[in-house]
Enzyme design. Structure first.
Site, mmCIF file in Angstrom:
data_model
loop_
_atom_site.group_PDB
_atom_site.id
_atom_site.type_symbol
_atom_site.label_atom_id
_atom_site.label_comp_id
_atom_site.label_asym_id
_atom_site.label_seq_id
_atom_site.Cartn_x
_atom_site.Cartn_y
_atom_site.Cartn_z
ATOM 1 N N ALA A 1 0.338 5.826 -2.852
ATOM 2 C CA ALA A 1 0.995 4.758 -3.604
ATOM 3 C C ALA A 1 1.965 5.330 -4.638
ATOM 4 O O ALA A 1 3.073 4.820 -4.818
ATOM 5 C CB ALA A 1 -0.067 3.902 -4.284
ATOM 6 N N GLY B 1 6.311 -3.564 -0.401
ATOM 7 C CA GLY B 1 5.146 -2.763 -0.797
ATOM 8 C C GLY B 1 5.447 -2.080 -2.126
ATOM 9 O O GLY B 1 6.361 -2.490 -2.860
ATOM 10 N N GLU C 1 -14.731 5.523 1.728
ATOM 11 C CA GLU C 1 -14.932 4.345 0.877
ATOM 12 C C GLU C 1 -15.668 3.248 1.635
ATOM 13 O O GLU C 1 -16.619 2.647 1.119
ATOM 14 C CB GLU C 1 -13.566 3.838 0.379
ATOM 15 N N GLY D 1 10.864 -4.447 2.928
ATOM 16 C CA GLY D 1 9.486 -4.107 2.559
ATOM 17 C C GLY D 1 9.217 -4.373 1.089
ATOM 18 O O GLY D 1 9.933 -3.886 0.220
ATOM 19 N N ASP E 1 5.982 5.407 2.281
ATOM 20 C CA ASP E 1 5.256 6.013 3.403
ATOM 21 C C ASP E 1 6.164 6.330 4.589
ATOM 22 O O ASP E 1 5.868 7.228 5.381
ATOM 23 C CB ASP E 1 4.156 5.051 3.897
#
Ligand SMILES: Cc1cc2nc3c(=O)[nH]c(=O)nc-3n(C[C@H](O)[C@H](O)[C@H](O)COP(=O)(O)OP(=O)(O)OC[C@H]3O[C@@H](n4cnc5c(N)ncnc54)[C@H](O)[C@@H]3O)c2cc1C
Length: 448
Positions: free
Chosen positions: A318, A7, A169, A5, A307
């Site tokens: 984050a 991320g 949002e 990953g 996560d």
């Protein structure tokens, strides 16, 4: 060692290992690092895909000890210390490791109703954001082309499932697109009349921000014209809308040609494979329970971060991913450097969270500090400029935000057309002389 990953968690683990004498293989299905918190801005046409997604190779070009591979990890052979992965062409990879960091994140959950997915796309990947952009802008096009008032109203109704940050949002963005961006662009419809509805099973939007900011957000959404339906559980979704069950047990049918899903996450299949291989426990969402030093019990060589880890009810943010990834990378570096002191457990330092509602309006929570409106928006702006990866992305994003703030216009509205469910694909205009005119006859799409 192997990191799964690229991320926030994977990237911060790599960075923490920068000065360690260790060869790192970074495996990611997509080969880019995605700034997920700004996906909705890509979907709504403010930012381009390139501004929120950076090639991992480019991000890590100053890390010569890192080898990047585009592949999807499918299983872990714990006894043999090998990660099994699949390349995009189906080819199989076997990647040996001494230490393994797993940071593959989570995916959208439809709470056991995966059949909703084709009608209500989620928002987790770059492809999702571009698909949502198509849905949003194409809905206005379909409304303009429609001659049936009922159908037109359906195209101008946007339903969002989930009143968390992404739902709020997106709702704010759609009302802004309708009221400002598309103002005076259509001849038949008035885009400003578009209805935007949020459905959420809880008692308030942005519940994680606390009751005060939740109330302020609800007021801002109301002022923007967003209709918020709380205590509403979505029980059916199809190509024409959705059905919700209210708190009092009654049901409502809402006709909306655009339904977007922003509620809930679950662990990807790799988590189940890893749990089976290691005996690790999974929480309700399938995340892997980890020890205070982020290892899996009985497997000090495997760490789960971001996560995907389940520890002390930490939220999927984050900042949690960055800090846990950096912690895991540091722990491995310290072991390689021969430090013998017992590791301190991972401690998350809460730096707060922020959600953007519309131009000049955001909510921010930092410890006891709360802000909303323009001040909240300025803090939101500062945080996002600071964390966007790459100078060019930052500069580009600042310019795009300045344009949208000053004029309401969006630079990234181009989309790849989508054929609505049940409609025949329109024939493409011929690129050369038709071999058989009957085959190339351009027929209008049948109504769905
Ligand atoms: C729409 C949206 C808005 C958000 N807004 C905010 C916000 O405002 N503030 C905030 O703090 N957080 C926000 N978040 C949450 C935040 O983005 C996540 O907490 C963070 O991205 C988690 O980082 P991660 O590295 O654990 O996982 P991810 O960022 O999801 O990265 C996982 C990586 O693993 C790769 N991968 C997945 N499966 C495999 C596999 N089997 N093999 C190899 N690679 C794989 C993926 O391609 C991806 O690159 C938002 C999330 C979303 C989706």
């Amino acid at each position: 060692m192997v990191i799964l990953g690229g991320g926030f968690a994977g990237l911060f683990a790599v960075r923490a290992l920068r000065s360690a004498p260790v060869a790192v293989t970074l495996v990611d299905s997509c080969a880019h690092h995605l700034f997920q918190p700004l996906l909705y801005q890509c979907a709504s046409g403010i930012l381009s895909g390139g501004q929120i997604a950076q090639p991992l190779r480019a991000v890590l070009r100053r890390h010569p000890q890192v080898r990047c591979l585009q592949a999807t990890a499918t299983d872990v052979d714990v006894a043999g210390r090998i990660v099994h992965a699949q390349r995009p062409d189906g080819g199989v990879l076997e990647l040996p490791y001494d230490d393994l960091i797993v940071g593959v994140g989570v995916r959208q959950s439809y709470f056991g109703h995966d059949e909703f997915a084709p009608y209500a796309p989620g928002m987790k990947t770059l492809a999702d954001a571009l698909a949502v952009r198509t849905k949003l802008y194409q809905a206005f096009e379909m409304a303009e082309a429609s001659t049936d008032p009922q159908e037109r109203a359906q195209w101008l109704t946007f339903a969002l499932v989930g009143g968390g940050p992404t739902g709020v949002e997106l709702a704010g963005q759609i009302r802004e697109i309708a009221g400002h961006t598309l103002e005076r662009e259509f001849s038949t419809i008035d885009p400003g009349r578009a209805r935007v509805l949020i459905f959420d099973g809880s008692d308030g939007v942005l519940g994680a921000f606390g009751p005060e900011l939740s109330r302020r957000t609800a007021r801002t959404l109301d002022a923007l014209g967003v209709e918020v339906h709380l205590g509403s559980i979505v029980t059916e979704v199809d190509d024409r809308g959705l059905t919700v069950r209210r708190k009092d047990g009654g049901t409502d049918r809402v006709e909306a040609r655009t339904v977007l899903w922003t509620a809930g996450v679950e662990a990807p299949p790799l988590a189940t494979a890893l749990a089976r291989a290691t005996g690790a426990e999974q929480d309700r969402a399938g995340r892997i329970r980890v020890e205070p030093d982020l290892t899996i019990a009985g497997h000090p060589e495997i760490r789960v971060v971001g996560d995907l880890m389940s520890l002390d009810k930490l939220p999927g943010l984050a900042e949690v991913a960055m800090q846990s990834g950096a912690y895991a990378g540091r722990r491995i570096r310290h072991t390689i450097e021969g430090r013998t002191r017992a590791p301190r457990p991972f401690r998350y330092l809460d730096l707060g969270s922020a959600a953007y509602i519309s131009r000049g309006r955001a909510v921010v929570k930092m410890g006891r500090f709360r802000a909303s409106g323009l001040i909240g928006w300025l803090i939101w702006l500062f945080i996002h400029i600071a964390f966007l990866t790459g100078f060019r992305s930052r500069l580009g994003a600042v310019l795009s935000w300045a344009v949208v703030f000053a004029t309401g216009s969006r630079r990234e509205r181009a989309f790849t057309p989508e054929v609505p469910h049940g409609a025949a694909a329109p024939a493409l205009p011929p690129s050369g002389p038709p071999a058989d005119p009957a085959v190339n006859r351009h027929e209008p799409p049948r109504p769905a």
